[in-house]
Design a protein around this motif. Structure first.
Motif, PDB file in Angstrom:
ATOM      1  N   ALA A   1       0.827  -1.206   0.000  1.00  0.00           N
ATOM      2  CA  ALA A   1       0.000   0.000   0.000  1.00  0.00           C
ATOM      3  C   ALA A   1       0.861   1.255   0.000  1.00  0.00           C
ATOM      4  N   GLU A   2       1.928   1.250   0.781  1.00  0.00           N
ATOM      5  CA  GLU A   2       2.830   2.400   0.804  1.00  0.00           C
ATOM      6  C   GLU A   2       3.492   2.590  -0.550  1.00  0.00           C
ATOM      7  N   GLN A   3       3.918   1.507  -1.175  1.00  0.00           N
ATOM      8  CA  GLN A   3       4.539   1.601  -2.494  1.00  0.00           C
ATOM      9  C   GLN A   3       3.555   2.090  -3.553  1.00  0.00           C
ATOM     10  N   ALA A   4       2.272   1.825  -3.339  1.00  0.00           N
ATOM     11  CA  ALA A   4       1.252   2.291  -4.290  1.00  0.00           C
ATOM     12  C   ALA A   4       1.037   3.799  -4.202  1.00  0.00           C
ATOM     13  N   GLY A   5       1.550   4.433  -3.149  1.00  0.00           N
ATOM     14  CA  GLY A   5       1.509   5.881  -3.046  1.00  0.00           C
ATOM     15  C   GLY A   5       0.207   6.469  -2.550  1.00  0.00           C
ATOM     16  N   ILE A   6      -0.567   5.682  -1.781  1.00  0.00           N
ATOM     17  CA  ILE A   6      -1.820   6.235  -1.274  1.00  0.00           C
ATOM     18  C   ILE A   6      -1.539   7.178  -0.104  1.00  0.00           C
ATOM     19  N   GLY A   7      -2.552   8.009   0.205  1.00  0.00           N
ATOM     20  CA  GLY A   7      -2.335   9.065   1.176  1.00  0.00           C
ATOM     21  C   GLY A   7      -2.285   8.612   2.620  1.00  0.00           C
ATOM     22  N   ALA A   8      -3.042   7.587   2.957  1.00  0.00           N
ATOM     23  CA  ALA A   8      -3.088   7.133   4.356  1.00  0.00           C
ATOM     24  C   ALA A   8      -3.390   5.650   4.393  1.00  0.00           C
ATOM     25  N   PHE A   9      -2.787   4.961   5.365  1.00  0.00           N
ATOM     26  CA  PHE A   9      -3.024   3.528   5.531  1.00  0.00           C
ATOM     27  C   PHE A   9      -3.057   3.212   7.015  1.00  0.00           C
ATOM     28  N   GLU A  10      -4.043   2.400   7.405  1.00  0.00           N
ATOM     29  CA  GLU A  10      -4.143   1.971   8.799  1.00  0.00           C
ATOM     30  C   GLU A  10      -4.239   0.459   8.863  1.00  0.00           C
ATOM     31  N   ASN A  11      -3.368  -0.148   9.638  1.00  0.00           N
ATOM     32  CA  ASN A  11      -3.412  -1.575   9.926  1.00  0.00           C
ATOM     33  C   ASN A  11      -4.035  -1.728  11.314  1.00  0.00           C
ATOM     34  N   LEU A  12      -5.208  -2.346  11.368  1.00  0.00           N
ATOM     35  CA  LEU A  12      -5.901  -2.470  12.647  1.00  0.00           C
ATOM     36  C   LEU A  12      -5.231  -3.460  13.598  1.00  0.00           C
ATOM     37  N   ARG A  13      -4.309  -4.266  13.075  1.00  0.00           N
ATOM     38  CA  ARG A  13      -3.504  -5.183  13.903  1.00  0.00           C
ATOM     39  C   ARG A  13      -4.385  -6.118  14.739  1.00  0.00           C
ATOM     40  N   LEU A  14      -5.309  -6.761  14.071  1.00  0.00           N
ATOM     41  CA  LEU A  14      -6.201  -7.717  14.712  1.00  0.00           C
ATOM     42  C   LEU A  14      -5.940  -9.095  14.121  1.00  0.00           C
ATOM     43  N   ASP A  15      -5.672 -10.068  14.973  1.00  0.00           N
ATOM     44  CA  ASP A  15      -5.266 -11.405  14.546  1.00  0.00           C
ATOM     45  C   ASP A  15      -6.479 -12.338  14.522  1.00  0.00           C
ATOM     46  N   THR A  16      -6.882 -12.754  13.336  1.00  0.00           N
ATOM     47  CA  THR A  16      -8.041 -13.636  13.202  1.00  0.00           C
ATOM     48  C   THR A  16      -7.824 -14.978  13.882  1.00  0.00           C
ATOM     49  N   TYR A  17      -6.619 -15.496  13.818  1.00  0.00           N
ATOM     50  CA  TYR A  17      -6.339 -16.817  14.391  1.00  0.00           C
ATOM     51  C   TYR A  17      -6.412 -16.786  15.921  1.00  0.00           C
ATOM     52  N   ALA A  18      -5.887 -15.747  16.522  1.00  0.00           N
ATOM     53  CA  ALA A  18      -5.750 -15.697  17.978  1.00  0.00           C
ATOM     54  C   ALA A  18      -7.040 -15.313  18.696  1.00  0.00           C
ATOM     55  N   ASP A  19      -7.923 -14.593  18.024  1.00  0.00           N
ATOM     56  CA  ASP A  19      -9.124 -14.063  18.671  1.00  0.00           C
ATOM     57  C   ASP A  19     -10.356 -14.828  18.189  1.00  0.00           C
ATOM     58  N   GLU A  20     -10.600 -15.985  18.794  1.00  0.00           N
ATOM     59  CA  GLU A  20     -11.719 -16.834  18.365  1.00  0.00           C
ATOM     60  C   GLU A  20     -13.063 -16.225  18.712  1.00  0.00           C
ATOM     61  N   THR A  21     -13.137 -15.428  19.749  1.00  0.00           N
ATOM     62  CA  THR A  21     -14.401 -14.834  20.152  1.00  0.00           C
ATOM     63  C   THR A  21     -14.965 -13.926  19.066  1.00  0.00           C
ATOM     64  N   ARG A  22     -14.090 -13.196  18.391  1.00  0.00           N
ATOM     65  CA  ARG A  22     -14.572 -12.221  17.418  1.00  0.00           C
ATOM     66  C   ARG A  22     -14.409 -12.640  15.959  1.00  0.00           C
ATOM     67  N   PHE A  23     -13.469 -13.556  15.671  1.00  0.00           N
ATOM     68  CA  PHE A  23     -13.118 -13.789  14.274  1.00  0.00           C
ATOM     69  C   PHE A  23     -13.134 -15.260  13.877  1.00  0.00           C
ATOM     70  N   PHE A  24     -13.528 -15.515  12.637  1.00  0.00           N
ATOM     71  CA  PHE A  24     -13.348 -16.825  12.023  1.00  0.00           C
ATOM     72  C   PHE A  24     -11.905 -16.941  11.544  1.00  0.00           C
ATOM     73  N   SER A  25     -11.421 -18.183  11.403  1.00  0.00           N
ATOM     74  CA  SER A  25     -10.056 -18.415  10.926  1.00  0.00           C
ATOM     75  C   SER A  25      -9.983 -19.736  10.181  1.00  0.00           C
ATOM     76  N   TYR A  26      -9.582 -19.671   8.939  1.00  0.00           N
ATOM     77  CA  TYR A  26      -9.393 -20.885   8.138  1.00  0.00           C
ATOM     78  C   TYR A  26      -8.287 -21.756   8.733  1.00  0.00           C
ATOM     79  N   ARG A  27      -7.207 -21.144   9.154  1.00  0.00           N
ATOM     80  CA  ARG A  27      -6.085 -21.917   9.685  1.00  0.00           C
ATOM     81  C   ARG A  27      -6.442 -22.574  11.010  1.00  0.00           C
ATOM     82  N   ARG A  28      -7.173 -21.892  11.837  1.00  0.00           N
ATOM     83  CA  ARG A  28      -7.610 -22.488  13.099  1.00  0.00           C
ATOM     84  C   ARG A  28      -8.522 -23.681  12.831  1.00  0.00           C
ATOM     85  N   MET A  29      -9.421 -23.541  11.848  1.00  0.00           N
ATOM     86  CA  MET A  29     -10.272 -24.657  11.453  1.00  0.00           C
ATOM     87  C   MET A  29      -9.443 -25.841  10.985  1.00  0.00           C
TER      88      MET A  29
END
Length: 265
Positions: free
Chosen positions: A213-241
């Motif tokens: 995204a940075e190389q694409a030259g967009i003005g702003a980027f935010e990574n929410l830093r949320l791990d689908t594998y580690a947080d089973e309460t909130r997220f599905f995960s193919y790898r966990r399955m």
């Protein structure tokens, strides 16, 4: 019921002022391994449950269910512009959508892969992209940005956010995976760290997507830093399955909309 989904949904500061949501697995009607807000029409879940879940998400985004558009994802680096809902059975096979049409919402699904939302507020152009390792490596982010430019967006005015994605701490890969990235660019080695298993690595997919995204030259980027594998309460995960040897898994949905239009189909 949309209130529960809305409260559980995650928003990005980079997209403030734009109607969007990274939906969690909370607030739907699906059962079992799909509990509860499964948005994956490609899963083996009850199709009526998935339709109801999608309708609730559409309500949060302020559009009619038939105006919430999600492509048939194929791990590509292709993005398409859309101006209206497609006919029944004509869902495009791609991994990114862009639009400048008021009253439409765009979405993508994921369950470890990167799900990204984009907006150029000034031009009134939005986008949604699904980027697993293959899409990220072959140019999904760049294709989405170029498609937005085709509708009048400017790179420097585009803001993007990366939603729940498997983290480097949870994503172990083998030597052939590492070699694939090395063939493209030896510098990509910085996104790999040795794992506890000799010859294997921990791959930083979110960091790799952020770099693209940075190389694409967009003005702003935010990574929410949320791990689908580690947080089973909130997220599905193919790898966990896969690790649990479960029969299937639910899909998370990320969506973004442009104001205007009608709430009728």
């Amino acid at each position: 019921m949309s209130e529960e989904i809305d409260r559980a949904a995650i928003r990005a500061g980079a997209l403030d002022g734009v109607s969007h949501a990274f939906f969690t697995r909370i607030g739907g009607v699906s059962q079992g391994v799909y509990a509860s807000l499964n948005g994956g029409v490609g899963s083996n879940d009850d199709t009526r449950a998935v339709a109801e879940n999608r309708a609730r998400m559409a309500g949060v985004l302020g559009v009619a269910p038939g105006r919430f558009l999600v492509p048939y994802q194929v791990h590509s680096a292709e993005a398409q512009a859309v101006a209206a809902p497609w006919p029944e059975g004509a869902r495009p096979r791609c991994d990114g959508l862009v639009s400048s049409t008021p009253g439409l919402a765009l979405g993508v699904t994921g369950a470890d892969c990167g799900v990204l939302l984009f907006a150029d507020r000034r031009a009134g152009v939005i986008g949604a992209a699904h980027a697993g390792w293959k899409g990220a490596l072959t140019g999904m982010v760049e294709a989405l940005v170029a498609a937005m430019e085709g509708l009048g967006a400017k790179r420097g005015d585009i803001a993007a956010a990366l939603g729940p994605t498997i983290s480097a701490q949870s994503y172990e890969v083998g030597p052939e995976f590492f070699a694939r990235f090395q063939v493209e660019d030896a510098g990509f080695a910085r996104f790999f760290a040795p794992s506890a298993q000799v010859g294997h690595f921990m791959f930083d997919l979110p960091g790799f997507i952020e770099m693209r995204a940075e190389q694409a030259g967009i003005g702003a980027f935010e990574n929410l830093r949320l791990d689908t594998y580690a947080d089973e309460t909130r997220f599905f995960s193919y790898r966990r399955m896969t690790h649990r040897k479960e029969e299937d898994y639910g899909r998370l949905v990320a969506g973004i909309s442009l104001p205007g239009g009608s709430l009728s189909p």
